[in-house]
Design a protein around this motif. Structure first.
Motif, PDB file in Angstrom:
ATOM      1  N   LEU A 340       0.835  -1.204   0.000  1.00  0.00           N
ATOM      2  CA  LEU A 340       0.000   0.000   0.000  1.00  0.00           C
ATOM      3  C   LEU A 340       0.876   1.262   0.000  1.00  0.00           C
ATOM      4  O   LEU A 340       2.037   1.212   0.368  1.00  0.00           O
ATOM      5  N   HIS A 341       0.296   2.364  -0.379  1.00  0.00           N
ATOM      6  CA  HIS A 341       0.977   3.669  -0.507  1.00  0.00           C
ATOM      7  C   HIS A 341       2.070   3.645  -1.571  1.00  0.00           C
ATOM      8  O   HIS A 341       3.254   3.459  -1.272  1.00  0.00           O
ATOM      9  N   ASN A 342       1.639   3.831  -2.817  1.00  0.00           N
ATOM     10  CA  ASN A 342       2.573   3.863  -3.946  1.00  0.00           C
ATOM     11  C   ASN A 342       2.143   4.932  -4.942  1.00  0.00           C
ATOM     12  O   ASN A 342       0.970   5.285  -5.007  1.00  0.00           O
ATOM     13  N   ASP A 372      -1.557   8.210  -5.280  1.00  0.00           N
ATOM     14  CA  ASP A 372      -0.788   9.327  -5.841  1.00  0.00           C
ATOM     15  C   ASP A 372      -1.052  10.584  -5.028  1.00  0.00           C
ATOM     16  O   ASP A 372      -1.926  10.599  -4.154  1.00  0.00           O
ATOM     17  N   HIS A 373      -0.295  11.630  -5.329  1.00  0.00           N
ATOM     18  CA  HIS A 373      -0.445  12.871  -4.560  1.00  0.00           C
ATOM     19  C   HIS A 373      -1.762  13.575  -4.892  1.00  0.00           C
ATOM     20  O   HIS A 373      -2.290  13.434  -5.991  1.00  0.00           O
ATOM     21  N   SER A 374      -2.253  14.346  -3.949  1.00  0.00           N
ATOM     22  CA  SER A 374      -3.517  15.053  -4.131  1.00  0.00           C
ATOM     23  C   SER A 374      -3.265  16.448  -4.707  1.00  0.00           C
ATOM     24  O   SER A 374      -2.123  16.885  -4.818  1.00  0.00           O
ATOM     25  N   ILE A 411      -5.467   7.540  -2.400  1.00  0.00           N
ATOM     26  CA  ILE A 411      -4.846   8.835  -2.654  1.00  0.00           C
ATOM     27  C   ILE A 411      -3.973   9.138  -1.448  1.00  0.00           C
ATOM     28  O   ILE A 411      -4.288   8.680  -0.346  1.00  0.00           O
ATOM     29  N   GLU A 412      -2.862   9.807  -1.667  1.00  0.00           N
ATOM     30  CA  GLU A 412      -2.119  10.340  -0.530  1.00  0.00           C
ATOM     31  C   GLU A 412      -2.555  11.788  -0.415  1.00  0.00           C
ATOM     32  O   GLU A 412      -2.037  12.668  -1.108  1.00  0.00           O
ATOM     33  N   SER A 413      -3.544  12.002   0.435  1.00  0.00           N
ATOM     34  CA  SER A 413      -4.096  13.353   0.539  1.00  0.00           C
ATOM     35  C   SER A 413      -3.202  14.226   1.396  1.00  0.00           C
ATOM     36  O   SER A 413      -2.835  13.861   2.508  1.00  0.00           O
ATOM     37  N   ALA A 436      -3.294   9.957   4.722  1.00  0.00           N
ATOM     38  CA  ALA A 436      -3.227  11.405   4.973  1.00  0.00           C
ATOM     39  C   ALA A 436      -1.825  11.764   5.439  1.00  0.00           C
ATOM     40  O   ALA A 436      -1.313  11.175   6.387  1.00  0.00           O
ATOM     41  N   SER A 437      -1.192  12.714   4.725  1.00  0.00           N
ATOM     42  CA  SER A 437       0.193  13.073   5.041  1.00  0.00           C
ATOM     43  C   SER A 437       0.384  14.590   4.972  1.00  0.00           C
ATOM     44  O   SER A 437      -0.264  15.262   4.181  1.00  0.00           O
ATOM     45  N   ILE A 438       1.323  15.061   5.782  1.00  0.00           N
ATOM     46  CA  ILE A 438       1.712  16.479   5.709  1.00  0.00           C
ATOM     47  C   ILE A 438       2.913  16.600   4.778  1.00  0.00           C
ATOM     48  O   ILE A 438       3.898  15.876   4.925  1.00  0.00           O
ATOM     49  N   HIS A 439       2.834  17.535   3.811  1.00  0.00           N
ATOM     50  CA  HIS A 439       3.961  17.764   2.900  1.00  0.00           C
ATOM     51  C   HIS A 439       4.399  19.219   2.850  1.00  0.00           C
ATOM     52  O   HIS A 439       5.418  19.544   2.258  1.00  0.00           O
ATOM     53  N   SER A 440       3.585  20.126   3.391  1.00  0.00           N
ATOM     54  CA  SER A 440       3.940  21.544   3.259  1.00  0.00           C
ATOM     55  C   SER A 440       3.748  22.255   4.589  1.00  0.00           C
ATOM     56  O   SER A 440       3.098  21.722   5.487  1.00  0.00           O
ATOM     57  N   GLY A 466       0.091   8.846   7.034  1.00  0.00           N
ATOM     58  CA  GLY A 466       1.372   8.697   6.317  1.00  0.00           C
ATOM     59  C   GLY A 466       2.497   9.372   7.080  1.00  0.00           C
ATOM     60  O   GLY A 466       2.265  10.325   7.834  1.00  0.00           O
ATOM     61  N   HIS A 467       3.723   8.872   6.892  1.00  0.00           N
ATOM     62  CA  HIS A 467       4.942   9.396   7.544  1.00  0.00           C
ATOM     63  C   HIS A 467       4.681  10.480   8.595  1.00  0.00           C
ATOM     64  O   HIS A 467       4.814  11.675   8.317  1.00  0.00           O
ATOM     65  N   PRO A 468       4.387  10.061   9.851  1.00  0.00           N
ATOM     66  CA  PRO A 468       3.882  10.987  10.868  1.00  0.00           C
ATOM     67  C   PRO A 468       4.705  12.251  11.133  1.00  0.00           C
ATOM     68  O   PRO A 468       4.122  13.296  11.415  1.00  0.00           O
ATOM     69  N   PRO A 527       5.978   1.105   1.323  1.00  0.00           N
ATOM     70  CA  PRO A 527       7.249   1.530   0.725  1.00  0.00           C
ATOM     71  C   PRO A 527       7.231   2.964   0.205  1.00  0.00           C
ATOM     72  O   PRO A 527       8.272   3.534  -0.031  1.00  0.00           O
ATOM     73  N   ASP A 528       6.024   3.541  -0.022  1.00  0.00           N
ATOM     74  CA  ASP A 528       5.960   4.876  -0.634  1.00  0.00           C
ATOM     75  C   ASP A 528       6.758   4.854  -1.934  1.00  0.00           C
ATOM     76  O   ASP A 528       7.560   5.749  -2.201  1.00  0.00           O
ATOM     77  N   ALA A 529       6.531   3.784  -2.714  1.00  0.00           N
ATOM     78  CA  ALA A 529       7.340   3.569  -3.920  1.00  0.00           C
ATOM     79  C   ALA A 529       6.973   4.574  -5.002  1.00  0.00           C
ATOM     80  O   ALA A 529       5.799   4.807  -5.283  1.00  0.00           O
TER      81      ALA A 529
HETATM   82 ZN   LIG Z   1       4.261  11.622   1.359  1.00  0.00          ZN
END
Ligand SMILES: [Zn+2]
Ligand SMILES: [Zn+2]
Length: 576
Positions: A340-342, A372-374, A411-413, A436-440, A466-468, A527-529
């Motif tokens: 999961l998470h690719n 994929d990314h949101s 989705i990786e929101s 759900a992940s923080i990216h910004s 996702g990646h806490p 893996p976040d491949a």
């Molecule tokens: Zn991410």
């Protein structure tokens, strides 16, 4: 279940790295932007090449779209000499400290050029001093905030110099182990220390070598071309020094054969594990010192407890569990049933949805979760609403074709600034699962970051966190979070936490795995491949999980396709 050749991918990476560096150096030296662009294009093209670049001819290389005659010739030059003349020339006219500055996150080659040319900073130390004297903030285009970022990045780099990620150290350590075995005949040698304990960052390579002839063994180590001895630090029972190539510290402990097992335990456990008293007056140190043992298992047995795997020897509660014979049966890579998470080419992945799916299936897995990314992650090709629907249609078609293999729609929101997810409900409800992940806006204090995560966790559409912390080991510290509050919120809202298995992340940190398990929170080895070869990273996630005591039962992607399908469906049905 793996069929990518790691060393082959590694050789390609080494080549690509040189072109990346060359592009940066050209920009630094203010060369023709078109030329810089052609190098950047070549890097993007080479990243997609599966076969080892060193086996390709000039004509085959030129056949790769984005690789011209000039680049192809340089690849051949690298194969032959390990580098290419143009890169060498640029390196010669650039101070090494300035090259190092190119690694600072958030400032590109143009800014590095200003720091170098206008402030005269040629070393990292000089740049740090310039920050402290408040000189950087006064440069055009910099400001106080950029200065602070540069300063933090430099301090972080200084602290981490000479350290390697586990995944990087693994290859080096394995190679060195083989070389030592070849150099010192008839010795029993084992890799111990941080590597055997599966620490995420490695500061030293440590070995135990059992021999009846320590003087000869010591001499053999001195003769190894890979090693440089630190004579002052070495003694009759320990060879100490560095790897010649990288300066990584190395220690080889020399012990008589009958003390091999004793030394293995002493060098493959934390001090806390060894020193913790488990009766009024006994700890493992006293047990080990008492006599010679034939194996580590023998030592634990004579202490009256079950064998403790090296990765668990951290002095938390493992001795207590071992005494009661209640140690967990640790997760194995072969327990995993899906990935999961690719990412795919719909956002910033290198391979198409179909390639990601068939490769996953051919590795023997039952399902793939594409996330994929949101849309807010525009820098990473985040999916707009129309793209989401187009991708889901393609998934439906592929699922028909690839059955019984199954692709889950995810989705990786991005978690937005206020903690909300990135789409309206009519889109959110089309997904099977949402990571759900923080990216910004990573610059947050603990309270704000924790609250932002918890708001996302409480959103009924969030399936998985996702990646806490967003950390990138040895590159960037994560934003600070209150792990216990975040885990409690996941427990309360039935949200899975991923162990992001990318060697740079390994996030959730193993130190919190046990707490999550106590709270009944399931973990997923993701893996976040961004590339089919990214699937191989799951093994690092498994190591992190094991280190925290993770079992198959508590691993979400150890569930079968049917179980996962049911889980996603029932969870969605509960949303009002
Ligand atoms: Zn991410
Ligand atoms: Zn991702």
């Amino acid at each position: 279940m793996q069929h990518t050749d790691k060393t082959q991918a590694l050789e390609n990476k080494k080549i690509i790295k040189q072109f990346k560096l060359a592009a940066e150096l050209m920009e630094l030296h203010d060369e023709n932007p078109f030329k810089v662009r052609s190098y950047a294009n070549a890097v993007a093209a080479l990243e997609l090449v599966e076969e080892p670049l060193e086996t390709l001819t000039q004509a085959q290389l030129e056949g790769i779209q984005g690789v011209g005659k000039g680049i192809a010739a340089k690849i051949l030059e690298i194969n032959e000499k390990g580098t290419f003349a143009e890169l060498d020339q640029m390196l010669q006219v650039t101070p090494p400290g300035v090259v190092e500055m190119l690694r600072i996150k958030g400032i590109g080659p143009k800014k590095v050029r200003n720091l170098w040319k206008e402030l005269g900073a040629e070393t990292v130390e000089e740049l740090l001093e310039a920050c402290e004297l408040d000189k950087v903030s006064k440069l055009k285009g910099f400001g106080a905030k950029t200065q602070e970022n540069i300063k933090q990045a430099l301090l972080f780099t200084q602290q981490n110099r000479g350290k390697l990620l586990y995944a990087e150290a693994e290859l080096v350590a394995e190679g060195l182990l083989q070389s030592i075995k070849a150099a010192v005949h008839e010795a029993q040698v084992e890799l111990v220390g941080e590597m055997r304990r599966r620490m995420e960052i490695i500061t030293q390579l440590q070995f135990v070598l059992a021999t009846g002839a320590p003087v000869k063994a010591h001499e053999a180590l001195q003769r190894m071309v890979e090693l440089r001895e630190d004579e002052k630090a070495s003694g009759p029972f320990a060879w100490r020094g560095w790897l010649a190539e990288t300066g990584m510290p190395v220690e080889v402990r020399l012990v008589p054969t009958e003390r091999f097992a004793n030394e293995l335990l002493l060098t493959s456990a934390s001090v806390e594990h060894l020193a913790q008293l488990f009766t009024a007056s006994t700890n493992l140190l006293t047990v080990v010192r008492g006599q010679a043992y034939t194996s580590e298992a023998d030592i634990y047995k004579s202490a009256g407890m079950a064998y403790v795997a090296p990765e668990l020897r951290e002095g938390t509660n493992e001795l207590e569990l071992a005494l009661q014979n209640k140690l967990p049966q640790l997760l194995e890579l072969s327990d995993l049933k899906g990935i999961l998470h690719n990412h795919s080419t719909y956002s910033d992945g290198a391979h198409t949805l179909e390639q990601m799916a068939t490769y996953c299936r051919d590795m023997g897995y039952e399902y793939l979760g594409i996330s994929d990314h949101s849309k807010t992650a525009a820098y990473a090709g985040g999916l707009r609403e129309g793209d989401v629907l187009r991708q889901q249609k393609e998934i439906d078609e592929l699922n028909k074709r690839l059955a019984p293999f199954r692709i889950f729609k995810g989705i990786e929101s991005d978690i937005l600034g206020d903690g909300s997810l990135d789409y309206d409900e009519d889109i959110l409800r089309t997904f099977d699962f949402i990571v759900a992940s923080i990216h910004s806006t990573l610059n947050m204090d603990e309270q704000r970051a924790t609250a932002r995560l918890i708001t996302a966790i409480e959103n009924p559409y969030t399936t998985m966190l996702g990646h806490p912390t967003g950390r990138l080991l040895l590159r960037r510290e994560g934003y600070p979070i209150n792990h216990k509050m975040v885990i409690d919120a996941c427990a309360a809202n039935n949200v899975i936490i991923e162990i992001n298995s990318n060697p740079w992340r390994l996030d959730l940190d193993w130190r919190y795995v046990q707490y999550a398990l106590e709270k009944g929170v399931m973990l997923s080895i993701n893996p976040d491949a961004h590339h089919t070869s990214g699937y191989d990273d799951m093994k690092y996630g498994v190591l992190v999980g094991r280190k925290g005591g993770l079992t198959k039962e508590m691993t979400f992607n150890a569930k079968s396709l049917e179980e996962v399908e049911k889980y996603f469906r029932e969870r969605k049905e509960k949303i009002k």
